[in-house]
Design an enzyme around this catalytic site. Structure first.
Site, PDB file in Angstrom:
ATOM      1  CG  ASP A  38     123.844  49.643  15.192  1.00 31.61           C
ATOM      2  OD1 ASP A  38     124.743  49.161  14.490  1.00 31.61           O
ATOM      3  OD2 ASP A  38     123.622  50.958  15.231  1.00 31.61           O
ATOM      4  CG  ASP A  40     129.592  52.286  16.827  1.00 30.93           C
ATOM      5  OD1 ASP A  40     130.027  52.434  18.091  1.00 30.93           O
ATOM      6  OD2 ASP A  40     130.212  52.025  15.715  1.00 30.93           O
ATOM      7  CG  ASP A  46     127.731  57.112  15.026  1.00 32.05           C
ATOM      8  OD1 ASP A  46     128.934  56.909  15.238  1.00 32.05           O
ATOM      9  OD2 ASP A  46     127.108  56.527  14.076  1.00 32.05           O
ATOM     10  CB  THR A  47     131.929  60.012  18.374  1.00 35.77           C
ATOM     11  OG1 THR A  47     132.456  58.627  18.768  1.00 35.77           O
ATOM     12  CG2 THR A  47     131.165  60.253  19.849  1.00 35.77           C
ATOM     13  CG  ASP A  48     131.785  60.227  11.513  1.00 34.08           C
ATOM     14  OD1 ASP A  48     131.352  59.258  11.074  1.00 34.08           O
ATOM     15  OD2 ASP A  48     132.022  61.288  11.023  1.00 34.08           O
ATOM     16  CE1 TYR A  49     133.007  54.938   9.249  1.00 32.91           C
ATOM     17  CE2 TYR A  49     133.218  57.265   9.128  1.00 32.91           C
ATOM     18  CZ  TYR A  49     132.932  56.276   8.587  1.00 32.91           C
ATOM     19  OH  TYR A  49     132.440  56.136   7.372  1.00 32.91           O
ATOM     20  CG  ASN A  81     127.550  47.166   8.916  1.00 28.47           C
ATOM     21  OD1 ASN A  81     127.439  45.968   9.114  1.00 28.47           O
ATOM     22  ND2 ASN A  81     126.513  47.775   8.304  1.00 28.47           N
ATOM     23  CB  SER A  83     132.694  50.738   6.842  1.00 24.69           C
ATOM     24  OG  SER A  83     132.419  51.945   7.280  1.00 24.69           O
ATOM     25  CB  CYS A 119     130.636  42.954   9.028  1.00 27.57           C
ATOM     26  SG  CYS A 119     130.989  42.745   7.302  1.00 27.57           S
TER      27      CYS A 119
END
Length: 213
Positions: A38, A40, A46-49, A81, A83, A119
């Protein structure tokens, strides 16, 4: 719609919500196991999106993992992912910039990725990206299966590392037998074993598993 068509031609998009990028041309024999990662929360913090390349910071324990795969001629495949694209937070251009920064930081530490699959489909999206439970979106196994088809991988012997249970479930559904869950707990389900990745001992176990491939 014209803009989407332009994006598909400009970037390695197989369809509006699926990015498949082969990096470099290192050959791998058919039937080689892979290390799936994976992005992020697993490769980078991971800094949130994540949408700003300047904010990207690698996790301190990930480079040795990728280096071990590189040494063993094990393909390294990122399956992520995204999104945020479907939700309209950023577009493929921003993804390309952020992902390029991730890969540059890894290369600067002697860690090399062989393929990136991303994705962008999500039920909260708009237009052609608004698809619920798309087969490419984890926990579905589509991204792993796509990489396996292109690189002729042995999925049963492959490993996956991620920070969400969806990563482990995608591995299980793809036919893998082992995965490592960042800051998670060990478990077993349907022939798939999840190992935790929390400390140096856990990292040593992952490195040993990669070296045994």
């Amino acid at each position: 719609m014209a803009e989407m068509g332009t994006a598909v031609s400009r970037y390695p998009l197989e369809e509006p919500g699926l990015w498949v990028e082969r990096i470099g041309n290192k050959p791998f024999p058919a039937g080689t196991p892979a290390l799936f990662l994976d992005r992020d929360g697993t490769i980078n913090i991971d800094t949130d999106y994540p949408s700003d390349p300047a904010d990207i910071v690698l996790r301190g324990d990930i480079v040795p993992v990728i280096e071990a795969a590189n040494r063993g001629d094990v393909p390294v495949v990122v399956v992520t992912n995204q999104s945020g694209i479907a939700r309209g937070y950023f577009d493929w251009k921003v993804f390309a910039a952020v992902n390029g920064r991730v890969l540059d930081l890894l290369r600067g530490s002697n860690g090399f990725v062989d393929m990136v699959v991303a994705c962008a489909y999500h039920e909260a999206g708009t237009g052609p990206l608004a698809i619920a439970d798309h087969p490419m979106r984890k926990p579905n196994p589509g991204m792993l299966l796509e990489a396996a088809k292109r690189l002729q991988l042995d999925l049963k012997r492959s490993l996956i590392v991620g920070d969400k249970l969806a990563d482990m479930e995608a591995g299980r559904r793809a036919g893998l037998s082992q995965g490592w869950l960042v800051d998670g707990e060990a478990s077993s389900q349907g022939g798939f074993s999840t190992m935790r990745l929390r400390n140096r001992g856990d990292l040593a176990g992952l490195l040993a598993a990669i070296e045994a491939l």
